[in-house]
Design a protein around this motif. Structure first.
Motif, PDB file in Angstrom:
ATOM      1  N   ASN A  50      24.492 -34.330  -9.823  1.00 20.69           N
ATOM      2  CA  ASN A  50      24.078 -33.284  -8.876  1.00 20.69           C
ATOM      3  C   ASN A  50      23.583 -32.036  -9.602  1.00 20.69           C
ATOM      4  O   ASN A  50      23.333 -31.007  -8.988  1.00 20.69           O
ATOM      5  CB  ASN A  50      25.259 -32.928  -7.960  1.00 20.69           C
ATOM      6  CG  ASN A  50      24.836 -32.092  -6.768  1.00 20.69           C
ATOM      7  OD1 ASN A  50      23.750 -32.285  -6.229  1.00 20.69           O
ATOM      8  ND2 ASN A  50      25.680 -31.158  -6.364  1.00 20.69           N
ATOM      9  N   HIS A  51      23.462 -32.120 -10.902  1.00 16.67           N
ATOM     10  CA  HIS A  51      23.065 -30.936 -11.662  1.00 16.67           C
ATOM     11  C   HIS A  51      21.565 -30.959 -11.903  1.00 16.67           C
ATOM     12  O   HIS A  51      21.007 -31.959 -12.321  1.00 16.67           O
ATOM     13  CB  HIS A  51      23.811 -30.904 -13.000  1.00 16.67           C
ATOM     14  CG  HIS A  51      23.745 -29.579 -13.681  1.00 16.67           C
ATOM     15  ND1 HIS A  51      23.341 -29.420 -14.976  1.00 16.67           N
ATOM     16  CD2 HIS A  51      24.027 -28.337 -13.228  1.00 16.67           C
ATOM     17  CE1 HIS A  51      23.382 -28.137 -15.303  1.00 16.67           C
ATOM     18  NE2 HIS A  51      23.793 -27.461 -14.255  1.00 16.67           N
ATOM     19  N   ASP A  52      20.925 -29.823 -11.613  1.00 16.15           N
ATOM     20  CA  ASP A  52      19.478 -29.738 -11.742  1.00 16.15           C
ATOM     21  C   ASP A  52      19.104 -29.448 -13.191  1.00 16.15           C
ATOM     22  O   ASP A  52      19.443 -28.414 -13.725  1.00 16.15           O
ATOM     23  CB  ASP A  52      18.968 -28.602 -10.838  1.00 16.15           C
ATOM     24  CG  ASP A  52      17.467 -28.607 -10.806  1.00 16.15           C
ATOM     25  OD1 ASP A  52      16.857 -29.465 -11.478  1.00 16.15           O
ATOM     26  OD2 ASP A  52      16.895 -27.757 -10.103  1.00 16.15           O
ATOM     27  N   GLU A  69      14.436 -27.679 -14.416  1.00  8.36           N
ATOM     28  CA  GLU A  69      13.897 -26.410 -14.896  1.00  8.36           C
ATOM     29  C   GLU A  69      14.935 -25.724 -15.791  1.00  8.36           C
ATOM     30  O   GLU A  69      16.033 -26.207 -15.949  1.00  8.36           O
ATOM     31  CB  GLU A  69      13.540 -25.518 -13.705  1.00  8.36           C
ATOM     32  CG  GLU A  69      14.613 -25.558 -12.634  1.00  8.36           C
ATOM     33  CD  GLU A  69      14.222 -24.807 -11.379  1.00  8.36           C
ATOM     34  OE1 GLU A  69      13.567 -23.777 -11.516  1.00  8.36           O
ATOM     35  OE2 GLU A  69      14.587 -25.241 -10.287  1.00  8.36           O
ATOM     36  N   SER A  92      29.415 -23.231 -12.200  1.00 12.32           N
ATOM     37  CA  SER A  92      30.121 -24.275 -12.945  1.00 12.32           C
ATOM     38  C   SER A  92      31.113 -25.028 -12.063  1.00 12.32           C
ATOM     39  O   SER A  92      31.388 -24.647 -10.937  1.00 12.32           O
ATOM     40  CB  SER A  92      30.781 -23.692 -14.187  1.00 12.32           C
ATOM     41  OG  SER A  92      31.644 -22.661 -13.830  1.00 12.32           O
ATOM     42  N   GLN A 102      34.613 -30.277  -6.438  1.00 18.20           N
ATOM     43  CA  GLN A 102      34.936 -31.510  -5.706  1.00 18.20           C
ATOM     44  C   GLN A 102      36.401 -31.514  -5.277  1.00 18.20           C
ATOM     45  O   GLN A 102      37.010 -32.562  -5.154  1.00 18.20           O
ATOM     46  CB  GLN A 102      34.623 -32.738  -6.581  1.00 18.20           C
ATOM     47  CG  GLN A 102      33.155 -32.808  -6.972  1.00 18.20           C
ATOM     48  CD  GLN A 102      32.774 -34.105  -7.687  1.00 18.20           C
ATOM     49  OE1 GLN A 102      33.422 -35.136  -7.542  1.00 18.20           O
ATOM     50  NE2 GLN A 102      31.697 -34.059  -8.445  1.00 18.20           N
ATOM     51  N   ASN A 152      26.098 -34.660 -14.945  1.00 12.37           N
ATOM     52  CA  ASN A 152      26.454 -34.519 -13.545  1.00 12.37           C
ATOM     53  C   ASN A 152      25.222 -34.886 -12.717  1.00 12.37           C
ATOM     54  O   ASN A 152      24.195 -34.231 -12.833  1.00 12.37           O
ATOM     55  CB  ASN A 152      26.866 -33.074 -13.281  1.00 12.37           C
ATOM     56  CG  ASN A 152      27.188 -32.834 -11.823  1.00 12.37           C
ATOM     57  OD1 ASN A 152      26.864 -33.645 -10.967  1.00 12.37           O
ATOM     58  ND2 ASN A 152      27.831 -31.711 -11.540  1.00 12.37           N
ATOM     59  N   PRO A 175      28.159 -28.803 -16.768  1.00 14.07           N
ATOM     60  CA  PRO A 175      28.419 -27.387 -16.481  1.00 14.07           C
ATOM     61  C   PRO A 175      29.881 -27.070 -16.202  1.00 14.07           C
ATOM     62  O   PRO A 175      30.227 -26.571 -15.146  1.00 14.07           O
ATOM     63  CB  PRO A 175      27.561 -27.142 -15.234  1.00 14.07           C
ATOM     64  CG  PRO A 175      27.489 -28.473 -14.566  1.00 14.07           C
ATOM     65  CD  PRO A 175      27.616 -29.521 -15.613  1.00 14.07           C
ATOM     66  N   LEU A 176      30.775 -27.376 -17.157  1.00 17.08           N
ATOM     67  CA  LEU A 176      32.193 -27.068 -16.945  1.00 17.08           C
ATOM     68  C   LEU A 176      32.437 -25.577 -17.131  1.00 17.08           C
ATOM     69  O   LEU A 176      31.658 -24.895 -17.784  1.00 17.08           O
ATOM     70  CB  LEU A 176      33.045 -27.842 -17.947  1.00 17.08           C
ATOM     71  CG  LEU A 176      33.082 -29.346 -17.778  1.00 17.08           C
ATOM     72  CD1 LEU A 176      33.901 -29.967 -18.903  1.00 17.08           C
ATOM     73  CD2 LEU A 176      33.704 -29.710 -16.442  1.00 17.08           C
ATOM     74  N   ASN A 177      33.548 -25.114 -16.563  1.00 15.62           N
ATOM     75  CA  ASN A 177      33.937 -23.729 -16.791  1.00 15.62           C
ATOM     76  C   ASN A 177      34.548 -23.630 -18.168  1.00 15.62           C
ATOM     77  O   ASN A 177      35.503 -24.334 -18.467  1.00 15.62           O
ATOM     78  CB  ASN A 177      35.047 -23.325 -15.825  1.00 15.62           C
ATOM     79  CG  ASN A 177      34.596 -23.310 -14.416  1.00 15.62           C
ATOM     80  OD1 ASN A 177      34.041 -24.294 -13.921  1.00 15.62           O
ATOM     81  ND2 ASN A 177      34.810 -22.206 -13.746  1.00 15.62           N
ATOM     82  N   PRO A 214      39.366 -34.560 -10.831  1.00 13.67           N
ATOM     83  CA  PRO A 214      38.680 -34.251  -9.569  1.00 13.67           C
ATOM     84  C   PRO A 214      37.191 -34.607  -9.540  1.00 13.67           C
ATOM     85  O   PRO A 214      36.654 -34.848  -8.462  1.00 13.67           O
ATOM     86  CB  PRO A 214      38.876 -32.744  -9.411  1.00 13.67           C
ATOM     87  CG  PRO A 214      39.285 -32.239 -10.741  1.00 13.67           C
ATOM     88  CD  PRO A 214      39.892 -33.375 -11.486  1.00 13.67           C
ATOM     89  N   LEU A 215      36.530 -34.650 -10.670  1.00 12.15           N
ATOM     90  CA  LEU A 215      35.088 -34.878 -10.650  1.00 12.15           C
ATOM     91  C   LEU A 215      34.773 -36.366 -10.734  1.00 12.15           C
ATOM     92  O   LEU A 215      35.155 -37.045 -11.684  1.00 12.15           O
ATOM     93  CB  LEU A 215      34.413 -34.145 -11.813  1.00 12.15           C
ATOM     94  CG  LEU A 215      34.653 -32.645 -11.871  1.00 12.15           C
ATOM     95  CD1 LEU A 215      33.947 -32.033 -13.068  1.00 12.15           C
ATOM     96  CD2 LEU A 215      34.179 -31.980 -10.588  1.00 12.15           C
ATOM     97  N   ALA A 216      34.051 -36.834  -9.719  1.00 12.33           N
ATOM     98  CA  ALA A 216      33.789 -38.272  -9.618  1.00 12.33           C
ATOM     99  C   ALA A 216      33.013 -38.795 -10.828  1.00 12.33           C
ATOM    100  O   ALA A 216      33.315 -39.860 -11.359  1.00 12.33           O
ATOM    101  CB  ALA A 216      33.034 -38.570  -8.323  1.00 12.33           C
ATOM    102  N   TYR A 217      32.013 -38.043 -11.295  1.00  8.99           N
ATOM    103  CA  TYR A 217      31.209 -38.579 -12.399  1.00  8.99           C
ATOM    104  C   TYR A 217      31.993 -38.641 -13.710  1.00  8.99           C
ATOM    105  O   TYR A 217      31.727 -39.482 -14.564  1.00  8.99           O
ATOM    106  CB  TYR A 217      29.903 -37.791 -12.557  1.00  8.99           C
ATOM    107  CG  TYR A 217      30.024 -36.385 -13.083  1.00  8.99           C
ATOM    108  CD1 TYR A 217      29.913 -36.122 -14.439  1.00  8.99           C
ATOM    109  CD2 TYR A 217      30.240 -35.311 -12.229  1.00  8.99           C
ATOM    110  CE1 TYR A 217      30.013 -34.836 -14.932  1.00  8.99           C
ATOM    111  CE2 TYR A 217      30.341 -34.023 -12.708  1.00  8.99           C
ATOM    112  CZ  TYR A 217      30.233 -33.786 -14.059  1.00  8.99           C
ATOM    113  OH  TYR A 217      30.342 -32.517 -14.548  1.00  8.99           O
ATOM    114  N   VAL A 251      17.399 -23.915 -15.843  1.00  8.05           N
ATOM    115  CA  VAL A 251      18.425 -23.250 -15.033  1.00  8.05           C
ATOM    116  C   VAL A 251      19.419 -22.547 -15.938  1.00  8.05           C
ATOM    117  O   VAL A 251      19.543 -21.345 -15.955  1.00  8.05           O
ATOM    118  CB  VAL A 251      19.134 -24.251 -14.111  1.00  8.05           C
ATOM    119  CG1 VAL A 251      20.197 -23.533 -13.304  1.00  8.05           C
ATOM    120  CG2 VAL A 251      18.129 -24.911 -13.199  1.00  8.05           C
ATOM    121  N   ALA A 254      21.755 -24.345  -9.622  1.00 15.21           N
ATOM    122  CA  ALA A 254      22.061 -25.404 -10.584  1.00 15.21           C
ATOM    123  C   ALA A 254      22.296 -26.754  -9.922  1.00 15.21           C
ATOM    124  O   ALA A 254      22.235 -27.782 -10.572  1.00 15.21           O
ATOM    125  CB  ALA A 254      23.277 -25.007 -11.412  1.00 15.21           C
TER     126      ALA A 254
END
Lengths: 210, 530
Positions: B172-174, B177, A87, A92, B170, B191-193, B91-94, B179, A122
């Protein structure tokens, strides 16, 4: 005081993979210093992009006296950049690895090898960006008191200073004034007075998109 | 992983810099000047030890402690020196891009509203109008804003919709499949914590079954030989006499006694009601009277559509106008954009487009009110009957918590995390229910989103809502809101298993006003086997 990072050449990441696995879980980034110079490293800064663990290995001159002995040593082992590789946390963020965190003395380093690992499937890609290497400064410089002020120590009283004020008094009052101006400078705040208009006007037609 | 000492000294420097800009600093200085003989006061190195003896006097020391405590809570820890201010916001660009895209849509809708109606975003009121408004300041709700304001009918409220969050991805997140098979179930796909049940139990340990809670155990006896409500009353009363902000926050985890809640919340938020605050409020009021803003109409519309229709809150209509209109003029609110992923809209003074000197923020506080915004203020009206006090508590609540409910960010208290937290909790506790609702096209988040965006204001009965907000303040986090949303589903699980459509599911969950918050939370977190 702004310290400039050292010039260095960051090579493109090389992936490590066995067989035809879809995506690699390990990348290696090599960093060289121009003209083969060896550097005493203070800090490595970078911005993470989905790397979970970072290992740093350095090529060090073992015994600077004899130029032939260079050796790879591990300076940092599996620093966790993402608390949970699956996660987002830490994905970043900016990081800095200081020399105190390293397992070895960071003297005479000629190459740095960053080994990036991401066990989670992931993410489509991972790397680290904006790598900056900082050298150790020669000495901690002292900037507390300007030179001219520290030179104002009382000189032995000489006869031709008759009629002038006591130099000790002068110096202490100058010191006081200096301290006061320092305080005034550090007291400058950014309090706004709460006005939202510009020159008494707040007539607005449209919002700008930029 | 910054050098710890360096990090600490950065944090201290930040707090000191901010405190210097406060009234407390000048008060302390004034006090110091009084207690230090004038000749010595000129020498700053001598004044310094004096100042420390000043802070040893309990009242000033406490005030200083509370102020530092506030700064530590409100401000994020200073970021990495290399990080941009943008990165400190989010912090996350998207996430930043999604927020910016959302803001662009709001700007467009405001601009087109302004063009359609032929009304500027902001204009100075002519003198007679100013006078009229000033005369009816305390009864703004009584008559429909006739010629003073626009007809509400043509103003569309800005909606805060879950659609934006559902479409968050995201890059960059697959997703090709399976996952994270679990994440495919729900609507939130980032996929945040989020904390799982075990972590939640640890974080909310003070809600455990063996700890007395106001809202459940009010009349149970505690070892001291009195009822819990009386015991907590005494405890809180003591906190109020010592004016200890941190202690008040800790105790509010067990709930605040009704009679002391107003003072306790003000203490936790360090919102002191001093003469300067009243001056400040008057200045904001002058700003309202001087200028007419298009967003005022959004506020009117919102109050009419929500609070005025609410059985509990309609009496507070005038208060709501006053507080919300003043809030929109408050430039000190802009500070919170340093840690909010949102960016205040910009504009130029009429006729000065493109000139840097004439850039202004619109509205002056940078916050465009959306549909339901007034519900953040409404419950506070039960606690404070002075508009000024009400205002300062609301403002502090907003810049600490509520802004997170309508900006896209990765913060654990942000609306995205709350939605994901809610879905995960429900999936873990009641997988069958989640599956059933999903199959009949009634994704649980479609129902729970509106509760969470308003932190349940307007859905629960007021006494229960205040008990919930006690815990928001006590734990300094909005996560409890997501837990409650999941707990409500769990409570109505049997009925929900029988419904066959979204509308019937909504009907089952339409009325939450009879729910008791604390038992629901406790049972959901601590008395359910997973």
């Amino acid at each position: 005081m702004i310290i400039e990072p050292v010039d260095c050449v960051v090579k493109a990441p090389v992936s490590l993979q066995i067989g035809d696995s879809i995506r690699p879980g390990v990348y290696v980034i090599d960093i060289n210093f121009p003209n083969g110079q060896a550097v005493k490293i203070q800090e490595i800064q970078f911005k993470n992009y989905y790397t979970a663990f970072l290992t740093v290995r350095v090529l060090k001159m073992e015994d600077p006296g004899h130029d032939s002995t260079v050796k790879w040593v591990t300076a940092l082992r599996d620093l966790q950049l993402m608390p949970n590789p699956h996660s987002e946390a830490g994905s970043q963020d900016y990081f800095a690895v200081h020399k105190h965190q390293m397992l070895v003395e960071m003297n005479d380093v000629s190459t740095i090898r960053l080994i990036l690992r991401q066990p989670s499937a992931a993410w489509l890609n991972f790397t680290i960006d904006e790598i900056k290497i900082y050298k150790c400064l020669k000495e901690e410089s002292e900037i507390d008191v300007p030179n001219w002020l520290s030179n104002l120590t009382p000189v032995e009283e000489s006869s031709d200073l008759q009629g002038l004020p006591d130099p000790e008094n002068v110096s202490s009052s100058i010191q006081q004034m200096w301290a006061l101006t320092e305080i005034m400078q550090s007291n400058r705040t950014t309090v706004s007075i709460g006005r939202f208009d510009v020159k008494g006007c707040y007539e607005i037609n449209l919002l700008s998109y930029s | 992983v910054m050098d710890e000492g360096a990090g600490l000294s950065l944090a201290i420097a930040q707090v000191v810099r901010r405190l210097k800009a406060t009234r407390l600093h000048s008060q302390l200085e004034r006090e110091a000047k009084v207690s230090v003989p004038p000749r010595r006061a000129a020498a700053p190195h001598r004044a310094a030890p004096r100042r420390s003896s000043l802070t040893r006097s309990p009242c000033w020391e406490r005030k200083l402690q509370n102020a530092v405590y506030r700064e530590l809570h409100v401000l994020p820890p200073p970021g990495h020196p290399a990080a941009s201010p943008e990165h400190a916001k989010e912090p996350l660009a998207y996430m930043r891009e999604a927020q910016a895209g959302w803001e662009r849509r709001i700007l467009k809708s405001l601009n087109s509203m302004s063009t359609e109606l032929g009304v500027p975003l902001a204009r100075k009121r002519p003198a007679p109008e100013q006078k009229e408004l000033s005369n009816k300041w305390n009864e703004m709700g009584t008559d429909e804003p006739g010629h003073l304001y626009l007809q509400g009918g043509r103003v569309h409220p800005v909606l805060c919709s879950s659609q934006v969050l559902i479409s968050l991805r995201n890059p960059n997140h697959d997703r090709s499949e399976e996952v994270g098979a679990q994440s495919q179930w729900g609507l939130i796909q980032v996929p945040l914590n989020v904390q799982d049940v075990a972590q939640m139990r640890e974080a909310f340990a003070d809600l455990a079954l063996n700890i007395g809670q106001l809202g459940i155990d009010d009349h149970t006896h505690v070892p001291a030989g009195m009822e819990l409500s009386d015991f907590l009353f005494h405890q809180h009363f003591y906190t109020l006499t010592t004016q200890d902000s941190a202690a008040a926050q800790q105790y509010s985890r067990q709930g605040c006694p009704t009679g002391l809640r107003a003072e306790l919340w003000a203490l936790i938020l360090n919102s002191t009601n001093e003469p300067e605050d009243i001056l400040n409020y008057d200045q904001l009021k002058a700003g309202v009277i001087q200028y007419d803003l298009l967003v005022d109409n959004l506020i009117y519309k919102d109050v009419k559509l929500t609070a005025s229709n609410d059985d509990y809150y309609f009496v507070f209509e005038d208060f709501l106008y006053q507080v919300l209109l003043c809030f929109s003029r408050d430039t000190t609110v802009l500070e919170h954009f340093s840690y909010n992923s949102a960016t205040p809209p910009k504009s130029y003074i009429q006729g000065k487009a493109g000139e840097e000197d004439y850039v202004v923020v619109y509205p002056p506080n940078g916050v465009i009110p959306f549909h339901g915004f007034s519900m953040y203020v409404a419950p506070l009206c039960f606690l404070y009957n002075e508009p000024c006090k009400l205002y300062s508590v609301f403002k502090e609540m907003y810049i600490r918590y509520f802004f997170r409910l309508h900006s896209i960010s990765s913060s654990p208290s942000g609306i995205v995390s709350l939605c994901l937290q809610f879905e995960r909790l429900l999936q873990t506790h009641l997988p069958q229910l989640f599956y059933h609702l999903r199959e009949i096209g009634a994704q649980p988040l479609r129902i729970a989103f509106k509760w969470m965006v308003r932190a349940f204001s307007g859905y629960l009965s007021t006494d229960q809502l205040l008990l919930l907000w006690d815990r928001i303040l006590g734990y300094d986090s909005l996560e409890i809101v997501a837990v409650l949303a999941a707990a409500v589903f769990a409570f109505r699980a049997e009925n929900l298993m029988e419904v066959t459509s979204l509308s019937s599911a909504e009907a089952v969950l339409a009325d939450l006003s009879t729910l008791k918050v604390m038992p629901l939370l406790q049972i959901f977190l601590f008395a359910t086997v997973i």
